[in-house]
Design a protein around this motif. Structure first.
Motif, PDB file in Angstrom:
ATOM      1  N   ARG A  64       0.712  -1.279   0.063  1.00  0.00           N
ATOM      2  CA  ARG A  64       0.126  -0.099   0.022  1.00  0.00           C
ATOM      3  C   ARG A  64       0.826   1.186  -0.093  1.00  0.00           C
ATOM      4  N   ASN A  65       1.949   1.340   0.834  1.00  0.00           N
ATOM      5  CA  ASN A  65       2.685   2.443   1.027  1.00  0.00           C
ATOM      6  C   ASN A  65       3.544   2.552  -0.548  1.00  0.00           C
ATOM      7  N   SER A  66       3.763   1.538  -1.311  1.00  0.00           N
ATOM      8  CA  SER A  66       4.592   1.823  -2.483  1.00  0.00           C
ATOM      9  C   SER A  66       3.450   2.144  -3.644  1.00  0.00           C
ATOM     10  N   GLY A  67       2.278   2.260  -3.386  1.00  0.00           N
ATOM     11  CA  GLY A  67       1.207   2.687  -4.444  1.00  0.00           C
ATOM     12  C   GLY A  67       0.739   1.419  -5.050  1.00  0.00           C
ATOM     13  N   ASN A  68       0.454   0.370  -4.214  1.00  0.00           N
ATOM     14  CA  ASN A  68      -0.043  -0.795  -4.498  1.00  0.00           C
ATOM     15  C   ASN A  68       0.798  -1.511  -5.646  1.00  0.00           C
ATOM     16  N   CYS A  69       2.212  -1.590  -5.698  1.00  0.00           N
ATOM     17  CA  CYS A  69       2.967  -2.355  -6.565  1.00  0.00           C
ATOM     18  C   CYS A  69       4.182  -2.526  -5.817  1.00  0.00           C
ATOM     19  N   LEU A  70       4.585  -3.991  -5.611  1.00  0.00           N
ATOM     20  CA  LEU A  70       5.638  -4.158  -4.770  1.00  0.00           C
ATOM     21  C   LEU A  70       6.752  -5.129  -5.533  1.00  0.00           C
ATOM     22  N   ILE A  71       7.776  -4.994  -5.664  1.00  0.00           N
ATOM     23  CA  ILE A  71       8.894  -6.088  -6.345  1.00  0.00           C
ATOM     24  C   ILE A  71       9.493  -6.775  -5.044  1.00  0.00           C
ATOM     25  N   LEU A  72       9.564  -8.207  -5.087  1.00  0.00           N
ATOM     26  CA  LEU A  72      10.068  -8.986  -4.276  1.00  0.00           C
ATOM     27  C   LEU A  72      11.083 -10.021  -4.914  1.00  0.00           C
ATOM     28  N   THR A  73      11.893 -10.669  -4.183  1.00  0.00           N
ATOM     29  CA  THR A  73      12.660 -11.572  -4.552  1.00  0.00           C
ATOM     30  C   THR A  73      12.207 -12.949  -3.885  1.00  0.00           C
ATOM     31  N   LEU A  74      12.013 -13.895  -4.260  1.00  0.00           N
ATOM     32  CA  LEU A  74      11.584 -15.215  -3.678  1.00  0.00           C
ATOM     33  C   LEU A  74      12.377 -16.381  -4.236  1.00  0.00           C
ATOM     34  N   GLU A  75      12.467 -17.284  -3.058  1.00  0.00           N
ATOM     35  CA  GLU A  75      12.978 -18.574  -3.526  1.00  0.00           C
ATOM     36  C   GLU A  75      12.003 -19.588  -3.094  1.00  0.00           C
ATOM     37  N   PHE A  76      12.062 -20.893  -3.711  1.00  0.00           N
ATOM     38  CA  PHE A  76      10.908 -22.082  -3.702  1.00  0.00           C
ATOM     39  C   PHE A  76      11.737 -23.296  -3.689  1.00  0.00           C
ATOM     40  N   PRO A  77      11.725 -24.048  -2.402  1.00  0.00           N
ATOM     41  CA  PRO A  77      12.535 -25.305  -2.236  1.00  0.00           C
ATOM     42  C   PRO A  77      11.751 -26.216  -3.285  1.00  0.00           C
ATOM     43  N   VAL A  78      10.416 -25.950  -3.656  1.00  0.00           N
ATOM     44  CA  VAL A  78       9.505 -26.987  -4.354  1.00  0.00           C
ATOM     45  C   VAL A  78       9.575 -26.296  -5.983  1.00  0.00           C
ATOM     46  N   TYR A  79      10.183 -26.725  -6.858  1.00  0.00           N
ATOM     47  CA  TYR A  79      10.129 -26.187  -8.081  1.00  0.00           C
ATOM     48  C   TYR A  79       8.532 -25.972  -8.482  1.00  0.00           C
ATOM     49  N   ARG A  80       7.755 -26.577  -8.505  1.00  0.00           N
ATOM     50  CA  ARG A  80       6.411 -26.448  -9.105  1.00  0.00           C
ATOM     51  C   ARG A  80       5.823 -25.407  -8.420  1.00  0.00           C
ATOM     52  N   ASP A  81       6.037 -24.825  -7.134  1.00  0.00           N
ATOM     53  CA  ASP A  81       5.856 -23.492  -6.530  1.00  0.00           C
ATOM     54  C   ASP A  81       5.776 -22.433  -7.100  1.00  0.00           C
ATOM     55  N   SER A  82       7.144 -22.369  -7.737  1.00  0.00           N
ATOM     56  CA  SER A  82       7.599 -21.147  -8.680  1.00  0.00           C
ATOM     57  C   SER A  82       6.621 -21.158  -9.819  1.00  0.00           C
ATOM     58  N   LEU A  83       6.035 -22.258 -10.316  1.00  0.00           N
ATOM     59  CA  LEU A  83       5.261 -22.064 -11.633  1.00  0.00           C
ATOM     60  C   LEU A  83       3.993 -21.548 -11.000  1.00  0.00           C
ATOM     61  N   ARG A  84       3.423 -21.875  -9.838  1.00  0.00           N
ATOM     62  CA  ARG A  84       2.048 -21.188  -9.406  1.00  0.00           C
ATOM     63  C   ARG A  84       2.243 -19.877  -9.301  1.00  0.00           C
ATOM     64  N   LEU A  85       3.462 -19.331  -9.209  1.00  0.00           N
ATOM     65  CA  LEU A  85       3.511 -17.724  -8.943  1.00  0.00           C
ATOM     66  C   LEU A  85       4.201 -17.004 -10.103  1.00  0.00           C
ATOM     67  N   SER A  86       4.441 -18.200 -11.275  1.00  0.00           N
ATOM     68  CA  SER A  86       5.072 -17.411 -12.430  1.00  0.00           C
ATOM     69  C   SER A  86       4.091 -16.384 -13.137  1.00  0.00           C
ATOM     70  N   ALA A  87       2.999 -16.005 -12.798  1.00  0.00           N
ATOM     71  CA  ALA A  87       2.203 -14.793 -13.324  1.00  0.00           C
ATOM     72  C   ALA A  87       2.684 -13.661 -12.875  1.00  0.00           C
ATOM     73  N   PHE A  88       3.406 -13.741 -11.723  1.00  0.00           N
ATOM     74  CA  PHE A  88       4.014 -12.470 -11.133  1.00  0.00           C
ATOM     75  C   PHE A  88       5.100 -12.208 -11.415  1.00  0.00           C
ATOM     76  N   SER A  89       5.821 -13.076 -12.053  1.00  0.00           N
ATOM     77  CA  SER A  89       7.429 -13.006 -12.363  1.00  0.00           C
ATOM     78  C   SER A  89       7.835 -12.081 -13.382  1.00  0.00           C
ATOM     79  N   LEU A  90       8.926 -11.447 -12.992  1.00  0.00           N
ATOM     80  CA  LEU A  90       9.739 -10.339 -13.699  1.00  0.00           C
ATOM     81  C   LEU A  90      10.761 -10.947 -14.790  1.00  0.00           C
ATOM     82  N   GLU A  91      11.076 -12.059 -14.580  1.00  0.00           N
ATOM     83  CA  GLU A  91      12.089 -12.570 -15.432  1.00  0.00           C
ATOM     84  C   GLU A  91      11.580 -13.529 -16.276  1.00  0.00           C
TER      85      GLU A  91
END
Length: 76
Positions: free
Chosen positions: A49-76
């Protein structure tokens, strides 16, 4: 994975649906599991909210398929 979050509710819903842990990686070092972590998730909502409803984060996933679940948010 770097993610850009414009819909925090959808993002947190998908984080909590992951099979494994979802780690927020800090630029100064260290990481923290945000899956089913209501205190940290509330802080992320405030940051979003403080950043104008847009936030960039770096995430790690021990389970690869979880990264696929969140791929819609990916910048890479």
């Amino acid at each position: 994975m770097k993610v850009k979050i414009k819909d925090m509710a959808d993002f947190l819903k998908k984080v909590d649906m992951c099979a494994g842990e979802v780690y927020l990686v800090y630029s100064g070092g260290g990481r923290e599991n945000i899956k089913q972590n209501p205190m940290r998730q509330a802080e992320l909502v405030d940051e979003w909210r403080n950043s104008g409803n847009c936030l960039i984060l770096t995430l790690e996933f021990p389970v690869y398929r979880d990264s696929l679940r969140l791929s819609a948010f990916s910048l890479e």
